[in-house]
Scaffold this active site. Structure first.
Site, PDB file in Angstrom:
ATOM      1  CG  ASP A 130     -69.149  -6.297  23.752  1.00 53.73           C
ATOM      2  OD1 ASP A 130     -68.782  -5.023  23.778  1.00 53.73           O
ATOM      3  OD2 ASP A 130     -68.941  -7.345  23.048  1.00 53.73           O
ATOM      4  N   GLY A 155     -53.043  -2.081  23.492  1.00 50.47           N
ATOM      5  CA  GLY A 155     -51.826  -2.883  24.267  1.00 50.47           C
ATOM      6  C   GLY A 155     -50.661  -2.196  23.551  1.00 50.47           C
ATOM      7  CB  CYS A 188     -51.470   6.229  19.005  1.00 47.56           C
ATOM      8  SG  CYS A 188     -50.192   4.950  19.994  1.00 47.56           S
ATOM      9  CE1 TYR A 204     -55.500   1.986  21.450  1.00 51.02           C
ATOM     10  CE2 TYR A 204     -53.551   3.715  21.177  1.00 51.02           C
ATOM     11  CZ  TYR A 204     -54.461   2.916  21.772  1.00 51.02           C
ATOM     12  OH  TYR A 204     -54.492   3.435  23.074  1.00 51.02           O
ATOM     13  CD  GLU A 243     -46.222  -8.071  27.270  1.00 47.90           C
ATOM     14  OE1 GLU A 243     -47.212  -8.190  27.033  1.00 47.90           O
ATOM     15  OE2 GLU A 243     -45.045  -8.776  26.860  1.00 47.90           O
ATOM     16  CE  LYS A 244     -49.734   1.180  25.956  1.00 53.50           C
ATOM     17  NZ  LYS A 244     -49.503   2.745  25.637  1.00 53.50           N
ATOM     18  CD  GLN A 254     -36.401   1.716  20.870  1.00 51.75           C
ATOM     19  OE1 GLN A 254     -35.279   1.850  20.826  1.00 51.75           O
ATOM     20  NE2 GLN A 254     -37.310   0.493  21.060  1.00 51.75           N
ATOM     21  CB  THR A 255     -36.720   9.062  23.332  1.00 48.82           C
ATOM     22  OG1 THR A 255     -37.117   9.690  22.204  1.00 48.82           O
ATOM     23  CG2 THR A 255     -35.155   8.888  23.488  1.00 48.82           C
TER      24      THR A 255
HETATM   25  P1  NAD Z   1     -56.514  -2.081  29.501  1.00 50.45           P
HETATM   26  O1  NAD Z   1     -56.372  -3.171  28.483  1.00 50.45           O
HETATM   27  O2  NAD Z   1     -55.985  -2.630  30.899  1.00 50.45           O
HETATM   28  O3  NAD Z   1     -58.081  -1.925  29.931  1.00 50.45           O
HETATM   29  C1  NAD Z   1     -58.991  -1.707  28.902  1.00 50.45           C
HETATM   30  C2  NAD Z   1     -60.174  -2.650  29.346  1.00 50.45           C
HETATM   31  O4  NAD Z   1     -61.345  -2.572  28.243  1.00 50.45           O
HETATM   32  C3  NAD Z   1     -60.035  -3.936  29.207  1.00 50.45           C
HETATM   33  O5  NAD Z   1     -60.157  -4.547  30.656  1.00 50.45           O
HETATM   34  C4  NAD Z   1     -60.864  -4.586  28.189  1.00 50.45           C
HETATM   35  O6  NAD Z   1     -61.307  -5.817  28.672  1.00 50.45           O
HETATM   36  C5  NAD Z   1     -62.071  -3.705  28.374  1.00 50.45           C
HETATM   37  N1  NAD Z   1     -62.730  -3.703  27.432  1.00 50.45           N
HETATM   38  C6  NAD Z   1     -62.517  -4.081  25.764  1.00 50.45           C
HETATM   39  N2  NAD Z   1     -63.571  -3.810  25.106  1.00 50.45           N
HETATM   40  C7  NAD Z   1     -64.581  -3.627  25.800  1.00 50.45           C
HETATM   41  C8  NAD Z   1     -66.029  -3.573  25.562  1.00 50.45           C
HETATM   42  N3  NAD Z   1     -66.442  -3.944  24.250  1.00 50.45           N
HETATM   43  N4  NAD Z   1     -66.849  -3.519  26.626  1.00 50.45           N
HETATM   44  C9  NAD Z   1     -66.152  -3.487  27.697  1.00 50.45           C
HETATM   45  N5  NAD Z   1     -64.971  -3.423  28.257  1.00 50.45           N
HETATM   46  C10 NAD Z   1     -64.200  -3.593  27.240  1.00 50.45           C
HETATM   47  O7  NAD Z   1     -56.171  -0.767  29.131  1.00 50.45           O
HETATM   48  P2  NAD Z   1     -55.777   0.603  29.935  1.00 50.45           P
HETATM   49  O8  NAD Z   1     -54.327   0.782  29.793  1.00 50.45           O
HETATM   50  O9  NAD Z   1     -56.240   0.402  31.199  1.00 50.45           O
HETATM   51  O10 NAD Z   1     -56.252   1.668  29.101  1.00 50.45           O
HETATM   52  C11 NAD Z   1     -57.552   2.360  29.310  1.00 50.45           C
HETATM   53  C12 NAD Z   1     -57.661   3.444  28.119  1.00 50.45           C
HETATM   54  O11 NAD Z   1     -56.886   4.112  28.207  1.00 50.45           O
HETATM   55  C13 NAD Z   1     -57.924   2.664  26.844  1.00 50.45           C
HETATM   56  O12 NAD Z   1     -58.952   3.459  26.015  1.00 50.45           O
HETATM   57  C14 NAD Z   1     -56.659   3.227  26.090  1.00 50.45           C
HETATM   58  O13 NAD Z   1     -56.583   3.108  24.817  1.00 50.45           O
HETATM   59  C15 NAD Z   1     -56.395   4.384  26.792  1.00 50.45           C
HETATM   60  N6  NAD Z   1     -54.789   4.583  26.840  1.00 50.45           N
HETATM   61  C16 NAD Z   1     -54.038   3.789  27.417  1.00 50.45           C
HETATM   62  C17 NAD Z   1     -52.523   4.076  27.519  1.00 50.45           C
HETATM   63  C18 NAD Z   1     -51.679   3.503  28.494  1.00 50.45           C
HETATM   64  O14 NAD Z   1     -50.630   3.553  28.377  1.00 50.45           O
HETATM   65  N7  NAD Z   1     -52.157   2.440  29.363  1.00 50.45           N
HETATM   66  C19 NAD Z   1     -52.098   5.247  26.714  1.00 50.45           C
HETATM   67  C20 NAD Z   1     -52.980   5.717  25.846  1.00 50.45           C
HETATM   68  C21 NAD Z   1     -54.322   5.726  25.823  1.00 50.45           C
END
Ligand code: NAD
Length: 324
Positions: A51, A76, A117, A146, A188-189, A217-218
């Protein structure tokens, strides 16, 4: 010395680890989830469950690493971030401790995954949106919870660079999608959710699909391969300012549904849930800065990326595998 990826058990982290390993790098992969819940496990990486919001864990996993890709976050889609604001903001503990740990370990570089965001909501109120450029983040009016946490942690990255000399890099990801990502369970997105709903309709032989909002919405959606490539170039490059990393192919949610329907060879009756979370009205990525810095921009066509994503989700649903 190895490269550290936090959030490696998640969607983007899992793909990033694969890419780094493919280029012969030694990778330490860390995630809070038990190993059996990781979306991808790469046996060639050093896989650690930990963690990173805890300083001693952050310090432990960062010891001896050259570069830190900090992707761990509680996140998420709209359904999650609109109803889990405190949880999203607690990611500040991860980001604080990973920056501190990178500094203490003498890491050469630290990458922070920020988000679209962070952008002011007032600039995203029309589906026919003007693409967001980096300076639109201020005056600050980000997504509540967020988005505020992301903006704060961007700022903290900046000051660790200015005050402590840590080389920091920040990408503002715009919606990323692809196989081996979350497609059910509430986090999920839109692309994964739509692929899942269409696949369920095909498998269960039903004829309707629920859409959040009026579908007008776009958004733009970036395929995972573009995201991994861009992330690595931002990390390796000289630019220290937050930069957009997203696709500029703008579509409405209705258009997204039509593309997935055409891939699946079905046409479903659309039921619009106007009370469901739908986020800003329109959002697109202005890639002028990215293009001028790196000489390309994310351009894998939405249809091409969705074909791969739909096939992967359909296959899991049809074969009754547990949902991610
Ligand atoms: P995801 O939820 O699939 O992966 C994030 C991972 O972080 C998860 O597996 C979770 O278990 C882990 N995690 C959470 N808290 C933790 C902790 N305290 N210690 C260790 N691990 C921890 O999300 P993702 O889509 O792979 O996103 C990755 C990064 O990209 C994130 O920072 C997210 O905010 C950013 N992001 C993603 C998107 C997108 O569209 N997917 C868009 C903008 C930003």
């Amino acid at each position: 010395m190895s490269v550290l990826v936090t959030g490696a058990g998640g969607f983007i982290g899992g793909h990033l680890v694969r890419g780094l390993l493919a280029d012969g790098m030694a990778v330490r992969a860390v995630d809070r989830k038990p190993l059996e819940e990781w979306y991808q496990i790469h046996p060639d990486a050093e896989n650690i469950v930990g963690d990173c919001s805890l300083h001693e864990v952050a310090r432990g996993v960062t010891t001896g690493v050259r570069e830190v890709y900090n992707l761990a976050a509680d996140m998420g889609g709209m359904g999650f971030i609109e109803s889990h604001k405190a949880e999203c903001m607690l990611s500040v503990l991860i980001n604080t401790h990973m920056l501190q740990a990178a500094r203490e370990a003498g890491a050469e570089r630290h990458f922070f995954s920020s988000s679209a965001c962070v952008y002011a909501a007032g600039r995203q109120s029309d589906p026919d949106v003007t693409a967001l450029t980096e300076s639109d983040a201020y005056p600050a009016e980000p997504e509540d919870g967020y988005g505020w946490e992301k903006l704060f942690s961007e700022r903290m990255s900046r000051h660790f660079r200015e005050d402590y000399g840590l080389t920091t890099r920040v990408a503002r990801y715009h919606n990323v999608y692809g196989p081996q990502g979350t497609y059910a369970g509430g986090r999920e997105k839109a692309p994964a959710a739509i692929c899942r709903k269409v696949a369920e309709a095909v498998v269960n032989k039903t004829s309707t699909i629920e859409i959040w909002g009026d579908g007008e919405q776009t958004r733009s959606f970036m395929y995972i391969d573009d995201c991994v490539r861009g992330t690595r170039e931002i990390m390796a490059g000289e630019n220290a300012e937050p930069v957009n990393l997203g696709s500029a192919e703008l579509v409405s949610i209705n258009e997204l549904v039509s593309i997935v329907e055409s891939i699946a060879g079905v046409q479903l009756e659309r039921k619009y849930r106007l009370d469901a979370p739908q986020g800003v009205r329109g959002r697109n990525s202005d890639n002028t800065m990215f293009r001028s810095l790196y000489g390309w921009e994310p351009s894998i066509a939405l249809k091409e990326g969705l074909e791969k994503t739909y096939a992967w989700i359909y296959d899991r649903i049809r074969s009754g595998r547990p949902a991610l």
